[in-house]
Design an enzyme around this catalytic site. Structure first.
Site, PDB file in Angstrom:
ATOM      1  N   ARG A   1      -5.880  -8.075  13.921  1.00 18.52           N
ATOM      2  CA  ARG A   1      -5.210  -7.889  12.631  1.00 18.52           C
ATOM      3  C   ARG A   1      -4.704  -9.217  12.064  1.00 18.52           C
ATOM      4  NH1 ARG A   1      -3.626  -2.643  11.368  1.00 18.52           N
ATOM      5  NH2 ARG A   1      -4.250  -1.063  12.901  1.00 18.52           N
TER       6      ARG A   1
ATOM      7  N   LYS B   1     -13.680  -2.788   3.373  1.00 17.20           N
ATOM      8  CA  LYS B   1     -12.731  -2.616   4.477  1.00 17.20           C
ATOM      9  C   LYS B   1     -13.433  -1.878   5.611  1.00 17.20           C
ATOM     10  CE  LYS B   1      -8.301  -0.475   5.726  1.00 17.20           C
ATOM     11  NZ  LYS B   1      -7.263   0.497   5.305  1.00 17.20           N
TER      12      LYS B   1
ATOM     13  N   GLU C   1       0.857  -1.185   0.000  1.00 15.13           N
ATOM     14  CA  GLU C   1       0.000   0.000   0.000  1.00 15.13           C
ATOM     15  C   GLU C   1       0.891   1.233   0.000  1.00 15.13           C
ATOM     16  OE1 GLU C   1      -3.587   2.050   2.595  1.00 15.13           O
ATOM     17  OE2 GLU C   1      -1.834   1.270   3.651  1.00 15.13           O
ATOM     18  N   VAL C   2       0.793   2.033  -1.035  1.00 21.05           N
ATOM     19  CA  VAL C   2       1.570   3.268  -1.119  1.00 21.05           C
ATOM     20  C   VAL C   2       0.708   4.393  -0.557  1.00 21.05           C
ATOM     21  CG1 VAL C   2       2.825   4.850  -2.625  1.00 21.05           C
ATOM     22  CG2 VAL C   2       2.769   2.404  -3.164  1.00 21.05           C
ATOM     23  N   ARG C   3       1.109   4.903   0.604  1.00 20.16           N
ATOM     24  CA  ARG C   3       0.373   5.991   1.242  1.00 20.16           C
ATOM     25  C   ARG C   3       0.809   7.312   0.617  1.00 20.16           C
ATOM     26  NH1 ARG C   3      -2.394   5.362   6.173  1.00 20.16           N
ATOM     27  NH2 ARG C   3      -2.581   7.632   5.990  1.00 20.16           N
TER      28      ARG C   3
ATOM     29  N   GLN D   1      -0.961  -1.254  15.095  1.00 24.66           N
ATOM     30  CA  GLN D   1      -0.467  -1.934  13.894  1.00 24.66           C
ATOM     31  C   GLN D   1       0.795  -2.733  14.198  1.00 24.66           C
ATOM     32  OE1 GLN D   1       0.837   0.487  10.487  1.00 24.66           O
ATOM     33  NE2 GLN D   1      -0.427  -0.803   9.173  1.00 24.66           N
TER      34      GLN D   1
ATOM     35  N   ARG E   1      -5.046   9.305   1.929  1.00 26.46           N
ATOM     36  CA  ARG E   1      -5.971   9.419   3.057  1.00 26.46           C
ATOM     37  C   ARG E   1      -6.070  10.854   3.563  1.00 26.46           C
ATOM     38  NH1 ARG E   1      -8.805   5.851   3.123  1.00 26.46           N
ATOM     39  NH2 ARG E   1      -7.562   4.109   3.916  1.00 26.46           N
TER      40      ARG E   1
ATOM     41  N   HIS F   1     -13.634   3.895   8.264  1.00 25.77           N
ATOM     42  CA  HIS F   1     -12.777   3.995   9.443  1.00 25.77           C
ATOM     43  C   HIS F   1     -13.508   4.753  10.544  1.00 25.77           C
ATOM     44  CE1 HIS F   1      -9.863   3.384   6.158  1.00 25.77           C
ATOM     45  NE2 HIS F   1      -9.123   2.785   7.065  1.00 25.77           N
TER      46      HIS F   1
END
Length: 215
Positions: free
Chosen positions: A178, A140, A30-32, A201, A62, A114
């Site tokens: 997770r 998600k 995942e490229v933020r 995380q 995001r 979220h």
């Protein structure tokens, strides 16, 4: 599937993290994009894919109110996401954005919800999950757990899903969700390479070792 979250500030940082993530056992990247200091986001996605030869790359930009770093204009953000979708395999779209059908990415979508405050009741979560699944290719659902009951509730939402679903709870007490979510049928989980992008995380290496131990 373990999706490694890349939070580099430059393209070079992203590439370095991508290589490290692959070495640690990540299955996808995942490229933020909201972490990048410049807006050359398509180049960043191409660089990550080329350096690792990865087939699964997630593009995420995001906004700040959902835990990200993007503070700019919303129309501009959506324009960027639509443009970079040609360089990604998945684009992460927030549920409210997906519902408005403002953009049409040229790749598959992860429609995400979220909640950084709490974990809603089970029936509400199921409704959110199903709406995400209806609007995207992958649902998600991520919430903040205030106790183990919250954590178990989000796991039940994952276990009973009929469509591909990612779901877990944030917070130190719920970090086990997770890993467990994948073991009970979840589509994927997210893990850090170095810097953690969300409360509770785990790293890619920690996640991989736990999945091997428990699976």
């Amino acid at each position: 599937m373990i999706i490694a979250t890349l939070t580099g500030r430059t393209i070079e940082d992203m590439v370095e993290l991508a290589i490290e993530a692959v070495e640690q056992g990540a299955d996808a990247l995942e490229v933020r994009l909201d972490y990048l200091e410049n807006l050359d986001m398509s180049t960043a996605l191409r660089a990550v894919r080329e350096c690792t030869r990865y087939e699964r790359v997630v593009a995420t930009l995001r906004r700040e109110e959902e835990g990200g770093l993007y503070k700019g204009d919303e129309d501009r953000r959506l324009e960027i996401l639509e443009r970079v979708s040609s360089e990604a395999d998945y684009v992460d779209l927030e549920l409210d954005v997906a519902e408005e059908e403002i953009i049409s990415p040229s790749c598959e979508t992860i429609v995400s919800y979220h909640n950084f405050e709490n974990t809603p009741p089970k029936e509400e979560l199921i409704g959110i999950r199903d709406r995400c699944a209806e609007l995207g290719d992958v649902a998600k659902v991520v919430t903040m757990a205030r106790g183990h009951e919250d954590a178990l509730r989000i796991l039940e939402v994952v276990r009973t899903a009929e469509a591909p679903t990612i779901g877990f709870a944030m917070g130190e007490e719920a970090k086990y969700t997770r890993v467990v979510s994948v073991l009970i049928g979840g589509f994927a989980t997210y893990a850090a390479v170095r810097k953690k992008a969300a409360p509770g995380q785990l790293t890619v290496e920690e996640t991989r070792k736990l999945l091997e131990l428990l699976g």
